[in-house]
Design a protein around this motif. Structure first.
Motif, short mmCIF file in Angstrom:
data_model
loop_
_atom_site.label_atom_id
_atom_site.label_comp_id
_atom_site.label_asym_id
_atom_site.label_seq_id
_atom_site.Cartn_x
_atom_site.Cartn_y
_atom_site.Cartn_z
N LYS A 183 0.84 -1.20 0.00
CA LYS A 183 0.00 0.00 0.00
C LYS A 183 0.87 1.25 0.00
O LYS A 183 1.93 1.28 0.63
N GLN A 211 2.07 -0.60 7.72
CA GLN A 211 3.20 -0.24 6.86
C GLN A 211 2.70 0.23 5.50
O GLN A 211 1.86 -0.42 4.89
N PHE A 212 3.20 1.37 5.05
CA PHE A 212 2.85 1.86 3.72
C PHE A 212 3.97 2.75 3.21
O PHE A 212 4.78 3.25 3.99
N ARG A 213 4.02 2.92 1.90
CA ARG A 213 4.96 3.84 1.28
C ARG A 213 4.35 5.23 1.27
O ARG A 213 3.26 5.42 0.73
N PHE A 214 5.05 6.18 1.85
CA PHE A 214 4.52 7.53 1.96
C PHE A 214 5.10 8.41 0.85
O PHE A 214 6.31 8.50 0.69
N VAL A 215 4.20 9.03 0.08
CA VAL A 215 4.61 9.92 -1.01
C VAL A 215 3.84 11.22 -0.85
O VAL A 215 2.65 11.20 -0.52
N HIS C 115 4.02 -0.65 17.93
CA HIS C 115 4.08 -1.66 16.87
C HIS C 115 5.52 -1.85 16.38
O HIS C 115 5.88 -2.93 15.92
N GLN C 140 12.75 -0.68 1.68
CA GLN C 140 12.25 -0.06 0.45
C GLN C 140 11.02 0.81 0.71
O GLN C 140 10.90 1.92 0.18
N GLU C 141 10.10 0.29 1.54
CA GLU C 141 8.83 0.99 1.71
C GLU C 141 8.91 2.14 2.70
O GLU C 141 8.28 3.18 2.51
N ALA C 142 9.63 1.95 3.80
CA ALA C 142 9.56 2.93 4.89
C ALA C 142 10.82 3.77 5.02
O ALA C 142 10.75 4.89 5.52
N ASN C 145 11.69 5.44 0.67
CA ASN C 145 10.44 5.48 -0.09
C ASN C 145 10.48 6.42 -1.28
O ASN C 145 9.56 6.43 -2.10
N GLU C 190 9.26 13.52 3.89
CA GLU C 190 8.64 12.23 3.57
C GLU C 190 9.21 11.11 4.43
O GLU C 190 9.01 9.93 4.14
N ASN C 192 9.11 8.62 7.07
CA ASN C 192 8.05 7.97 7.83
C ASN C 192 8.59 6.77 8.62
O ASN C 192 7.84 5.88 9.00
#
Lengths: 241, 241, 241
Positions: A183, A211-215, C115, C140-142, C145, C190, C192
């Motif tokens: 996500k 967990q998510f990718r923040f843009v 968490h 990669q995601e956090a 990003n 950005e 996070n």
């Protein structure tokens, strides 16, 4: 190259994405923008949230789209969560773009701050068909605050009344919260439709994703009109592997 | 084209706006920057908040300015709220620019976080004339944090001691909160004069306006010095119809 | 021209700064990037927080660096606070760059939201040597990003397992909070890694510094890889007199 399916928000229909799609295609991607049932001009507005979701599921299945990046804007966030429950195996990634992320069992209205709940209740009392139209002044000041008057007017002319029922349907989202689909949350830093802070899009609502990718990008809630090229670029970043 | 009246903040006077006005005029607008009573170099600093407000009312009325976009920076936000109560029929829109928006019955000091109240109380104890001068170190680090040392010094040289009384006068703002004049809040994302978060300019203080147009730009509390052209551009966006 | 000493974060070593240093040097500055004890590939990871700090103190003293701008990234923020206690007379300014600022008596782990504490505890249970490796998906995601997959992979290849003990050591920071060394906080909008909001880098953690210069830039926690030139420019702004 990706296959994007872009789900509009309240008052909008699929035509809101034309300029964004043009840029996504120019960059070699495929993009589709179906109109949710009960949305758009001149259609039957008597729908509930399930009917809205089903119309998007049907669209994706009938076109046999697979491996898609599914994006929901605003109200559209509640649609993509339920679509992901139904046909998650067709979805490569979900992008919530200044979008509602509801807790299990909640409605959209539950996520309005008290003064917006009151405004909404007033608008629905004045309505004779359980649809709500967004007053132009609110559109210009709070939704498309980065546009000049001409653009505020021309984009407003594309809107149509929003059915009320999907906003008050409580959504069962237990399955959504068990899905492992990646996500992203794409946030516009001048978006004040949900007032920034306690009730805002980010981090208040985005954090529910875990967990998510923040843009992030500058702009209002309506950058598909005020900055479609910039939005398309960020959709690509939010949606890439 | 618009008529802007720009109201400076504490320690400043109307000359702070020169570079901004030059750019507004180059874009075809009119702009005025009166100095608030008790402000500027070499003047009597024995004023209260009412006297400050009245001096701006008198300025606007004496020049017979109408249909104005009235902007207040920082302390100036409390001035434009009271000016709007007095001569609201001359005002097309209010712009609060990193400005105090007080609740009815509050003073500016009431809106300082505890550590800034303590700092202020210390500065006023050291003062022999109930004015407060901003220490250079705080100016450089917290007010104009986007400037190099030369600009921090040259802009500091324009400041003068601030009368204390207007900061502790409790303001009756019932009428202000009943006015229907459109409002904008212009926020600089590196402004840490009021520490960002619980006590910050946005969304903490801006949200008191109810509905408003939100406009944002990079920079410190003092972009009229560090980025006057960028500020003028955003003032135009915040002030347009 | 300044002398920068750049202290990396968890999983990183001094090589993370190569592109940043190149740009700082091109602008006429000196820059050093020591590797913290117990960090980097193929070294003994059996260290505690004191050993980490001492290795940086030794580096600075052995090179007889004085008048330095000492920057700490992420975990490195806890190192520079303790280094400042030990050799504050060699330090011109501290820059906390998306860095932990611990309260006196706390550990890093104490500053993780629940968490992330749970995730960390799970990773350490799976470890047989009291080190923790960051899963690629989270990297990669956090963490990075704002990077594409190639950059996410190539930068991940530079990482190595992180010793756990320094994260749970409670730090005595009484002396740090009595130091009058100027401080800056550099924040990427950005980032996070610590979820923005209640547990975030800014303003939650930055505000513990009391007065500080606030500097901001777009980008993720890992802009040393995704935008080293932009980062170097902001380090210069954060570190200048």
């Amino acid at each position: 190259m990706s296959t994007f399916v872009l789900i509009h928000g309240s008052w909008h229909d699929g035509s809101a994405w034309i300029a964004v799609i043009n840029h996504l295609e120019a960059k070699g991607h495929q993009a589709f923008a179906p109109t949710i049932a009960g949305h758009g001009k001149g259609v039957d507005k008597n729908v509930n949230h399930h009917r809205c979701t089903q119309s998007i599921v049907d669209y994706i299945v009938s076109k046999d789209l697979t491996d898609i990046v599914l994006l929901g804007h605003s109200f559209g966030g509640t649609i993509i969560a339920k679509v992901a429950e139904a046909i998650g195996d067709r979805i490569r990634r979900l992008i919530f773009f200044d979008a509602f992320v509801l807790n299990d069992g909640e409605s959209i209205r539950d996520n309005f701050p008290p003064h917006l709940q009151a405004l909404l209740d007033e608008l629905i009392r004045e309505s004779n068909d359980r649809t709500v139209m967004l007053p132009f002044e609110i559109w210009q000041e709070a939704f498309i605050n980065d546009a000049d008057l001409d653009l505020a007017k021309s984009s407003y002319a594309q809107l149509s009344p929003e059915p009320y029922q999907p906003w008050i349907d409580k959504l069962d989202l237990k399955r959504f919260y068990s899905l492992s689909i990646p996500k992203s949350y794409l946030y516009c830093t001048e978006d004040n439709v949900l007032p920034q802070g306690e009730w805002g899009w980010h981090p208040h609502m985005s954090s529910r994703l875990g967990q998510f990718r923040f843009v992030q990008m500058p702009g209002s809630h309506e950058v598909m009109f005020s900055n479609p090229v910039g939005l398309a670029e960020k959709i690509i970043v939010a949606g890439r592997d």
